[in-house]
Design a protein around this motif. Structure first.
Motif, PDB file in Angstrom:
ATOM      1  N   GLY A 154     -28.281 -22.100  18.074  1.00  0.00           N
ATOM      2  CA  GLY A 154     -29.070 -20.952  18.479  1.00  0.00           C
ATOM      3  C   GLY A 154     -28.478 -20.096  19.506  1.00  0.00           C
ATOM      4  O   GLY A 154     -27.807 -20.004  20.313  1.00  0.00           O
TER       5      GLY A 154
ATOM      6  N   GLU B 146     -22.871 -29.003  21.878  1.00  0.00           N
ATOM      7  CA  GLU B 146     -24.320 -28.930  22.091  1.00  0.00           C
ATOM      8  C   GLU B 146     -24.671 -29.214  23.554  1.00  0.00           C
ATOM      9  O   GLU B 146     -25.475 -28.510  24.165  1.00  0.00           O
ATOM     10  CB  GLU B 146     -25.028 -29.925  21.177  1.00  0.00           C
ATOM     11  CG  GLU B 146     -26.533 -29.877  21.312  1.00  0.00           C
ATOM     12  CD  GLU B 146     -27.241 -30.847  20.377  1.00  0.00           C
ATOM     13  OE1 GLU B 146     -28.460 -31.008  20.546  1.00  0.00           O
ATOM     14  OE2 GLU B 146     -26.597 -31.444  19.503  1.00  0.00           O
TER      15      GLU B 146
ATOM     16  N   HIS C 174     -18.451 -19.959  17.806  1.00  0.00           N
ATOM     17  CA  HIS C 174     -19.793 -19.454  17.520  1.00  0.00           C
ATOM     18  C   HIS C 174     -20.093 -19.510  16.022  1.00  0.00           C
ATOM     19  O   HIS C 174     -21.203 -19.867  15.617  1.00  0.00           O
ATOM     20  CB  HIS C 174     -19.951 -18.026  18.041  1.00  0.00           C
ATOM     21  CG  HIS C 174     -21.350 -17.532  17.962  1.00  0.00           C
ATOM     22  ND1 HIS C 174     -21.810 -16.808  16.894  1.00  0.00           N
ATOM     23  CD2 HIS C 174     -22.397 -17.697  18.804  1.00  0.00           C
ATOM     24  CE1 HIS C 174     -23.088 -16.536  17.077  1.00  0.00           C
ATOM     25  NE2 HIS C 174     -23.463 -17.062  18.229  1.00  0.00           N
ATOM     26  N   LYS C 175     -19.096 -19.204  15.206  1.00  0.00           N
ATOM     27  CA  LYS C 175     -19.284 -19.272  13.759  1.00  0.00           C
ATOM     28  C   LYS C 175     -19.596 -20.706  13.321  1.00  0.00           C
ATOM     29  O   LYS C 175     -20.455 -20.940  12.466  1.00  0.00           O
ATOM     30  CB  LYS C 175     -18.033 -18.764  13.041  1.00  0.00           C
ATOM     31  CG  LYS C 175     -18.135 -18.789  11.536  1.00  0.00           C
ATOM     32  CD  LYS C 175     -16.869 -18.250  10.892  1.00  0.00           C
ATOM     33  CE  LYS C 175     -16.974 -18.319   9.378  1.00  0.00           C
ATOM     34  NZ  LYS C 175     -15.750 -17.804   8.741  1.00  0.00           N
ATOM     35  N   LYS C 176     -18.909 -21.670  13.925  1.00  0.00           N
ATOM     36  CA  LYS C 176     -19.086 -23.065  13.547  1.00  0.00           C
ATOM     37  C   LYS C 176     -20.405 -23.640  14.038  1.00  0.00           C
ATOM     38  O   LYS C 176     -21.038 -24.434  13.344  1.00  0.00           O
ATOM     39  CB  LYS C 176     -17.916 -23.887  14.107  1.00  0.00           C
ATOM     40  CG  LYS C 176     -17.870 -25.310  13.601  1.00  0.00           C
ATOM     41  CD  LYS C 176     -16.574 -25.971  14.022  1.00  0.00           C
ATOM     42  CE  LYS C 176     -16.470 -27.384  13.468  1.00  0.00           C
ATOM     43  NZ  LYS C 176     -15.181 -28.009  13.853  1.00  0.00           N
ATOM     44  N   TYR C 177     -20.850 -23.258  15.240  1.00  0.00           N
ATOM     45  CA  TYR C 177     -22.019 -23.893  15.854  1.00  0.00           C
ATOM     46  C   TYR C 177     -23.170 -22.947  16.166  1.00  0.00           C
ATOM     47  O   TYR C 177     -24.261 -23.406  16.513  1.00  0.00           O
ATOM     48  CB  TYR C 177     -21.615 -24.604  17.158  1.00  0.00           C
ATOM     49  CG  TYR C 177     -20.647 -25.721  16.925  1.00  0.00           C
ATOM     50  CD1 TYR C 177     -21.072 -26.918  16.375  1.00  0.00           C
ATOM     51  CD2 TYR C 177     -19.299 -25.587  17.245  1.00  0.00           C
ATOM     52  CE1 TYR C 177     -20.189 -27.953  16.143  1.00  0.00           C
ATOM     53  CE2 TYR C 177     -18.403 -26.616  17.025  1.00  0.00           C
ATOM     54  CZ  TYR C 177     -18.853 -27.793  16.472  1.00  0.00           C
ATOM     55  OH  TYR C 177     -17.983 -28.819  16.233  1.00  0.00           O
ATOM     56  N   GLY C 178     -22.982 -21.660  16.056  1.00  0.00           N
ATOM     57  CA  GLY C 178     -23.999 -20.698  16.472  1.00  0.00           C
ATOM     58  C   GLY C 178     -25.339 -20.853  15.802  1.00  0.00           C
ATOM     59  O   GLY C 178     -26.384 -20.865  16.462  1.00  0.00           O
ATOM     60  N   LYS C 179     -25.367 -20.993  14.504  1.00  0.00           N
ATOM     61  CA  LYS C 179     -26.637 -21.136  13.788  1.00  0.00           C
ATOM     62  C   LYS C 179     -27.309 -22.461  14.099  1.00  0.00           C
ATOM     63  O   LYS C 179     -28.525 -22.548  14.175  1.00  0.00           O
ATOM     64  CB  LYS C 179     -26.416 -20.997  12.275  1.00  0.00           C
ATOM     65  CG  LYS C 179     -26.075 -19.588  11.871  1.00  0.00           C
ATOM     66  CD  LYS C 179     -25.910 -19.465  10.376  1.00  0.00           C
ATOM     67  CE  LYS C 179     -25.501 -18.046  10.031  1.00  0.00           C
ATOM     68  NZ  LYS C 179     -25.226 -17.890   8.611  1.00  0.00           N
ATOM     69  N   ARG C 180     -26.494 -23.490  14.277  1.00  0.00           N
ATOM     70  CA  ARG C 180     -27.022 -24.832  14.539  1.00  0.00           C
ATOM     71  C   ARG C 180     -27.646 -24.923  15.928  1.00  0.00           C
ATOM     72  O   ARG C 180     -28.641 -25.614  16.134  1.00  0.00           O
ATOM     73  CB  ARG C 180     -25.892 -25.852  14.419  1.00  0.00           C
ATOM     74  CG  ARG C 180     -26.347 -27.282  14.559  1.00  0.00           C
ATOM     75  CD  ARG C 180     -25.240 -28.298  14.529  1.00  0.00           C
ATOM     76  NE  ARG C 180     -24.160 -28.005  13.599  1.00  0.00           N
ATOM     77  CZ  ARG C 180     -23.084 -28.736  13.469  1.00  0.00           C
ATOM     78  NH1 ARG C 180     -22.933 -29.816  14.206  1.00  0.00           N
ATOM     79  NH2 ARG C 180     -22.141 -28.428  12.635  1.00  0.00           N
TER      80      ARG C 180
ATOM     81  N   GLN D 253     -15.280 -16.446  18.757  1.00  0.00           N
ATOM     82  CA  GLN D 253     -15.823 -16.199  17.428  1.00  0.00           C
ATOM     83  C   GLN D 253     -15.781 -17.467  16.568  1.00  0.00           C
ATOM     84  O   GLN D 253     -16.721 -17.748  15.829  1.00  0.00           O
ATOM     85  CB  GLN D 253     -15.056 -15.070  16.729  1.00  0.00           C
ATOM     86  CG  GLN D 253     -15.253 -13.714  17.362  1.00  0.00           C
ATOM     87  CD  GLN D 253     -14.338 -13.456  18.556  1.00  0.00           C
ATOM     88  OE1 GLN D 253     -13.548 -14.309  18.957  1.00  0.00           O
ATOM     89  NE2 GLN D 253     -14.469 -12.284  19.156  1.00  0.00           N
TER      90      GLN D 253
ATOM     91  N   TRP E  53     -20.506 -19.239  25.180  1.00  0.00           N
ATOM     92  CA  TRP E  53     -19.646 -19.521  24.024  1.00  0.00           C
ATOM     93  C   TRP E  53     -18.179 -19.381  24.413  1.00  0.00           C
ATOM     94  O   TRP E  53     -17.325 -20.125  23.928  1.00  0.00           O
ATOM     95  CB  TRP E  53     -19.981 -18.598  22.857  1.00  0.00           C
ATOM     96  CG  TRP E  53     -21.281 -18.948  22.196  1.00  0.00           C
ATOM     97  CD1 TRP E  53     -22.424 -18.205  22.201  1.00  0.00           C
ATOM     98  CD2 TRP E  53     -21.574 -20.128  21.451  1.00  0.00           C
ATOM     99  NE1 TRP E  53     -23.405 -18.857  21.506  1.00  0.00           N
ATOM    100  CE2 TRP E  53     -22.920 -20.039  21.023  1.00  0.00           C
ATOM    101  CE3 TRP E  53     -20.847 -21.249  21.098  1.00  0.00           C
ATOM    102  CZ2 TRP E  53     -23.529 -21.031  20.263  1.00  0.00           C
ATOM    103  CZ3 TRP E  53     -21.458 -22.238  20.339  1.00  0.00           C
ATOM    104  CH2 TRP E  53     -22.780 -22.124  19.931  1.00  0.00           C
TER     105      TRP E  53
END
Length: 70
Positions: free
Chosen positions: A70, A38, A62-68, A59, A47
Motif C-alpha cells: 500500500g 514490509e 515499488h513495482k514489486k511491493y507497492g500493491k502488496r 521504481q 520507498w
C-alpha cells in the motif's frame, strides 16, 4: 531446507541437486526480502530508502511491493 542439506546439495556432483539448492536459496531470499521490506515500510521508511538498502531503483521496489504493502 537446512543449512547442512543445502551445503550437501550445493557440493553434490549431480546438477539437479545443486539446482534444487539454488531454487531453495532464491525462495528463502525472496521471503526475507518481503519480510524486511514490509517491516521497513511499517517503520516509516520511504520507498527510496528501501530501494537504496536493496541496491535497486525506487521504481523497481515499488513495482514489486507497492500493491502488496500500500
Amino acid at each position: 531446507m537446512s543449512d547442512e542439506l543445502m551445503t550437501a546439495a550445493a557440493s553434490a556432483a549431480e546438477p539437479a541437486e545443486g539446482l534444487r539448492a539454488v531454487r531453495a536459496l532464491r525462495a528463502l531470499a525472496d521471503r526475507l526480502e518481503a519480510l524486511h521490506v514490509e517491516r521497513a515500510r511499517r517503520l516509516g521508511w520511504s520507498w527510496q530508502q528501501v530501494a537504496d538498502a536493496l541496491g535497486v531503483s525506487r521504481q523497481a521496489v515499488h513495482k514489486k511491493y507497492g500493491k502488496r504493502l500500500g
